[in-house]
Design a protein around this motif. Structure first.
Motif, PDB file in Angstrom:
ATOM      1  N   THR A 145     -19.169  18.951 -14.541  1.00  0.00           N
ATOM      2  CA  THR A 145     -19.536  17.048 -14.407  1.00  0.00           C
ATOM      3  C   THR A 145     -19.589  17.043 -15.596  1.00  0.00           C
ATOM      4  O   THR A 145     -19.926  15.347 -15.852  1.00  0.00           O
ATOM      5  N   GLY A 146     -19.045  18.196 -17.008  1.00  0.00           N
ATOM      6  CA  GLY A 146     -19.354  17.648 -18.236  1.00  0.00           C
ATOM      7  C   GLY A 146     -18.426  16.562 -18.427  1.00  0.00           C
ATOM      8  O   GLY A 146     -19.269  15.689 -19.712  1.00  0.00           O
ATOM      9  N   ASN A 147     -17.566  15.320 -18.058  1.00  0.00           N
ATOM     10  CA  ASN A 147     -17.159  15.030 -18.385  1.00  0.00           C
ATOM     11  C   ASN A 147     -17.248  13.884 -17.336  1.00  0.00           C
ATOM     12  O   ASN A 147     -16.315  12.204 -17.663  1.00  0.00           O
ATOM     13  N   LEU A 148     -17.840  13.844 -16.080  1.00  0.00           N
ATOM     14  CA  LEU A 148     -17.795  12.589 -15.721  1.00  0.00           C
ATOM     15  C   LEU A 148     -18.988  12.024 -15.638  1.00  0.00           C
ATOM     16  O   LEU A 148     -20.697  11.772 -16.267  1.00  0.00           O
ATOM     17  N   ASP A 149     -19.479  10.519 -15.039  1.00  0.00           N
ATOM     18  CA  ASP A 149     -20.659   9.550 -15.056  1.00  0.00           C
ATOM     19  C   ASP A 149     -21.597  10.628 -13.609  1.00  0.00           C
ATOM     20  O   ASP A 149     -21.145  11.041 -12.613  1.00  0.00           O
ATOM     21  N   GLU A 150     -22.736   9.734 -13.793  1.00  0.00           N
ATOM     22  CA  GLU A 150     -23.214   9.748 -13.268  1.00  0.00           C
ATOM     23  C   GLU A 150     -23.289   9.806 -11.890  1.00  0.00           C
ATOM     24  O   GLU A 150     -23.224  11.101 -10.612  1.00  0.00           O
ATOM     25  N   TYR A 151     -22.551   8.697 -10.963  1.00  0.00           N
ATOM     26  CA  TYR A 151     -22.338   9.016  -9.621  1.00  0.00           C
ATOM     27  C   TYR A 151     -20.749   9.857  -9.375  1.00  0.00           C
ATOM     28  O   TYR A 151     -21.348  10.744  -8.203  1.00  0.00           O
ATOM     29  N   SER A 152     -20.727  10.324 -10.064  1.00  0.00           N
ATOM     30  CA  SER A 152     -19.139  11.145  -9.649  1.00  0.00           C
ATOM     31  C   SER A 152     -19.943  12.624  -9.695  1.00  0.00           C
ATOM     32  O   SER A 152     -19.415  13.417  -9.293  1.00  0.00           O
ATOM     33  N   SER A 153     -20.626  12.971 -11.556  1.00  0.00           N
ATOM     34  CA  SER A 153     -21.525  13.947 -11.105  1.00  0.00           C
ATOM     35  C   SER A 153     -22.470  14.350  -9.654  1.00  0.00           C
ATOM     36  O   SER A 153     -21.976  15.832  -9.064  1.00  0.00           O
ATOM     37  N   GLU A 154     -22.213  13.340  -9.063  1.00  0.00           N
ATOM     38  CA  GLU A 154     -23.039  13.193  -8.139  1.00  0.00           C
ATOM     39  C   GLU A 154     -22.231  13.498  -6.993  1.00  0.00           C
ATOM     40  O   GLU A 154     -22.537  14.621  -5.867  1.00  0.00           O
ATOM     41  N   VAL A 155     -21.809  12.863  -6.988  1.00  0.00           N
ATOM     42  CA  VAL A 155     -19.853  13.562  -6.014  1.00  0.00           C
ATOM     43  C   VAL A 155     -19.989  15.187  -6.305  1.00  0.00           C
ATOM     44  O   VAL A 155     -20.217  15.422  -4.762  1.00  0.00           O
ATOM     45  N   ILE A 156     -19.583  15.559  -6.747  1.00  0.00           N
ATOM     46  CA  ILE A 156     -19.117  16.777  -7.434  1.00  0.00           C
ATOM     47  C   ILE A 156     -20.566  17.579  -6.238  1.00  0.00           C
ATOM     48  O   ILE A 156     -20.276  19.247  -6.066  1.00  0.00           O
ATOM     49  N   TRP A 157     -21.544  17.615  -7.013  1.00  0.00           N
ATOM     50  CA  TRP A 157     -22.537  18.406  -6.656  1.00  0.00           C
ATOM     51  C   TRP A 157     -22.842  18.600  -4.967  1.00  0.00           C
ATOM     52  O   TRP A 157     -23.406  19.651  -4.689  1.00  0.00           O
ATOM     53  N   ASP A 158     -22.369  17.103  -4.612  1.00  0.00           N
ATOM     54  CA  ASP A 158     -22.859  17.305  -3.123  1.00  0.00           C
ATOM     55  C   ASP A 158     -21.621  18.330  -2.550  1.00  0.00           C
ATOM     56  O   ASP A 158     -21.754  19.018  -1.779  1.00  0.00           O
ATOM     57  N   LEU A 159     -20.472  18.232  -3.220  1.00  0.00           N
ATOM     58  CA  LEU A 159     -19.436  19.383  -2.428  1.00  0.00           C
ATOM     59  C   LEU A 159     -19.273  21.012  -2.750  1.00  0.00           C
ATOM     60  O   LEU A 159     -19.083  21.561  -1.878  1.00  0.00           O
ATOM     61  N   LEU A 160     -20.385  20.821  -3.696  1.00  0.00           N
ATOM     62  CA  LEU A 160     -20.455  22.442  -4.190  1.00  0.00           C
ATOM     63  C   LEU A 160     -21.390  23.390  -3.297  1.00  0.00           C
ATOM     64  O   LEU A 160     -21.407  24.575  -2.649  1.00  0.00           O
ATOM     65  N   LYS A 161     -22.517  22.283  -3.098  1.00  0.00           N
ATOM     66  CA  LYS A 161     -23.616  22.302  -2.326  1.00  0.00           C
ATOM     67  C   LYS A 161     -22.940  22.180  -1.067  1.00  0.00           C
ATOM     68  O   LYS A 161     -23.516  23.619   0.040  1.00  0.00           O
ATOM     69  N   ASN A 162     -22.776  21.580  -0.690  1.00  0.00           N
ATOM     70  CA  ASN A 162     -22.083  22.164   1.229  1.00  0.00           C
ATOM     71  C   ASN A 162     -20.914  22.864   1.576  1.00  0.00           C
ATOM     72  O   ASN A 162     -20.739  23.758   2.246  1.00  0.00           O
ATOM     73  N   ALA A 163     -20.130  23.045   0.034  1.00  0.00           N
ATOM     74  CA  ALA A 163     -19.167  24.594   0.336  1.00  0.00           C
ATOM     75  C   ALA A 163     -20.266  25.700   0.598  1.00  0.00           C
ATOM     76  O   ALA A 163     -19.633  26.355   0.884  1.00  0.00           O
ATOM     77  N   LYS A 164     -21.318  25.824  -0.153  1.00  0.00           N
ATOM     78  CA  LYS A 164     -22.172  26.781  -0.196  1.00  0.00           C
ATOM     79  C   LYS A 164     -22.943  26.888   0.919  1.00  0.00           C
ATOM     80  O   LYS A 164     -23.056  27.990   2.395  1.00  0.00           O
ATOM     81  N   GLU A 165     -23.716  25.336   1.710  1.00  0.00           N
ATOM     82  CA  GLU A 165     -24.266  25.533   3.157  1.00  0.00           C
ATOM     83  C   GLU A 165     -23.668  25.447   4.304  1.00  0.00           C
ATOM     84  O   GLU A 165     -23.822  26.186   4.920  1.00  0.00           O
TER      85      GLU A 165
END
Lengths: 269, 223
Positions: free
Chosen positions: B168-188
């Motif tokens: 998320t280094g190059n991303l705005d807040e919204y895009s960062s949240e989307v990426i974290w959600d995707l990573l969280k979903n992959a784990k869960e």
């Protein structure tokens, strides 16, 4: 536009390489054909005190195609007015036998010397006239022509290969990013390099078609025909199946070899 | 497989240079969410690179998915990488391929048929809400969208582990949240192990995670 330029950068050296190769083949064929014609016209004159047996001479000296006696009648007829018939009869007995000897192939300077020595060493021949001055001039001209075509081809080959190496490096730099991404996901060597191999294979086909087209079209031009006729040479026909296969094989061999070397070198770096 | 990653006394260096990581010990279990943090130049990305075999350990043991990375052959490394999904800060998409083809890449490498690749790519693009941009090229997308494509590509082949280098280094807040959600979903939902190198752990993640902190070449596990 960039893609076309990229392709042309490989097609052009490949075309030049194949053209020079085919040109060398063509020169070889023309020289070979011409030397065959010359062989038919060329003969050695041999003087012998006794009748020579064709079979004996052929077995003793390699390279003899045929031996034919030169009749002395014409010379004697010319002398008839100046010399008495008695002297003519004596001259007829004393006159040695003259033979015209044809060879199987157009000999080199060395070969002609060997044949001359061999003929004299048989003890059956007293004099050999090879007309070496004229022969040597023609033979040397052939050699110069053949060697010039060969040196020209080698020179062109080196330049073409260097140009291709350079272009492959440019391609590889352009595709490096894509190849490194593929490598991160575990793509095997062939998959990472497939795009480059595909490009050179396509360019090899295009170059071969262009060269084949040139050599099919070229001899059919009227001016070329007239020139060949004036030089008493026949331009060999381009064999679509055999010649195209050879050209394609050489083209693929060179381009695939070069692209493999460049990829492996870059991978190591 | 007890640990997805097992590093013992691991020392990492570039060529003959001074070691960047010294005698590190790390154990990462399957289905764990792991953060590796530290200052710039502390060696976070170097650890990640050693996990996917970009650099070879100088000393110690590094087992990834049960495979010893030290002295691994290139064919074995290729095989190992097919079980990993990698995400970078700069996305690393192939710019002259469409979005869909980019997502298909790990499946193509895995030898799946074109039909399967397309179906799976479309499913993932739908998941990252970019199905309508499947035919576009990466440079026609925003940074956030490109990173979502990179996430879809990393998930396409159901990897054992996702390695994300400052995703998320190059991303705005919204895009960062989307990426974290995707990573969280992959784990869960997929049971994927997720290893993320980052400067900053999001406070709203809402899941248990393991945290390694790097300082002066030493790896500390933060409890």
């Amino acid at each position: 536009m960039k893609s076309l330029k990229n392709h042309l950068s490989v097609i052009l050296p490949l075309f030049v390489l194949l053209f020079s190769l085919q040109f060398t083949f063509l020169t070889d064929k023309i020289v070979e054909d011409y030397s065959k014609k010359l062989t038919q016209d060329y003969s050695i004159v041999v003087v012998a005190p006794k009748t020579l047996s064709s079979a004996v001479m052929k077995s003793r000296v390699k390279g003899i195609k045929s031996i034919e006696e030169i009749s002395s009648k014409k010379i004697l007829d010319r002398l008839k007015g100046n010399i008495s018939s008695k002297n003519i009869s004596l001259l007829k007995i004393a006159l040695p036998k003259f033979y015209s000897m044809k060879l199987k192939s157009f000999p080199s300077v060395k070969e002609i010397e060997r044949i001359k020595k061999k003929l004299l060493s048989t003890g059956l021949v007293t004099k050999v006239e090879t007309f070496s001055k004229t022969h040597n001039r023609v033979y040397r001209m052939f050699q110069v022509l053949k060697n010039t075509a060969f040196v020209f081809s080698v020179f062109i080959l080196i330049i073409s290969v260097l140009l291709m190496f350079k272009q492959m490096k440019i391609w590889l730099l352009e595709h490096r990013e894509r190849m490194s991404v593929m490598a991160l996901f575990g793509a095997p060597f062939w998959m990472k390099s497939a795009v480059l191999y595909r490009l050179v294979i396509v360019d090899s086909f295009i170059s071969t078609i262009l060269v084949a087209g040139t050599f099919i079209f070229f001899p059919s031009i009227e001016k070329v025909k007239d020139f060949a006729q004036s030089m008493s040479i026949s331009i060999p026909k381009f064999d679509i199946l055999i010649d195209t296969s050879i050209l394609l094989g050489v083209s693929l061999l060179f381009s695939l070899f070069i692209v493999s070397i460049v990829i492996r070198k870059m991978n190591k770096e | 497989m007890e640990h997805v990653i097992n590093a013992e006394n691991l020392t990492l260096a570039y060529g003959m240079d001074e070691p960047i990581i010294t005698e590190a010990n790390m154990k990462i279990n399957p289905n764990e969410f792991v953060f590796i943090t530290g200052k710039s130049g502390s060696g976070k990305s170097t650890i990640l690179k050693s996990i996917y075999g970009e650099i070879t350990p100088k000393k110690g043991i590094l087992d990834v998915c049960g495979v010893n990375i030290k002295n691994i052959s290139s064919s074995k490394l290729n095989l190992l990488r097919r079980y990993l999904g990698i995400v970078f800060q700069d996305y690393r998409l192939i710019n002259d391929w469409t979005v869909e083809k980019n997502v298909m890449l790990p499946l193509m490498i895995g030898g799946f048929s074109k039909g399967v690749c397309v179906k799976q790519a479309q499913k993932l693009l739908k998941h990252v809400k970019l199905l309508h941009k499947a035919d576009k090229y990466p440079l026609e997308l925003s940074g956030g969208e490109q990173q979502r494509v990179a996430m879809a590509r990393a998930l396409a082949h159901n990897p054992i582990m996702i390695l994300a280098d400052e995703p998320t280094g190059n991303l705005d807040e919204y895009s960062s949240e989307v990426i974290w959600d995707l990573l969280k979903n992959a784990k869960e939902h997929l049971g994927t192990t997720v290893v993320v190198v980052t400067h900053h752990i999001p406070s709203t993640l809402g899941i248990d995670y393991k945290h390694f902190f790097l300082e002066s070449g030493v790896v500390y596990e933060v409890s």
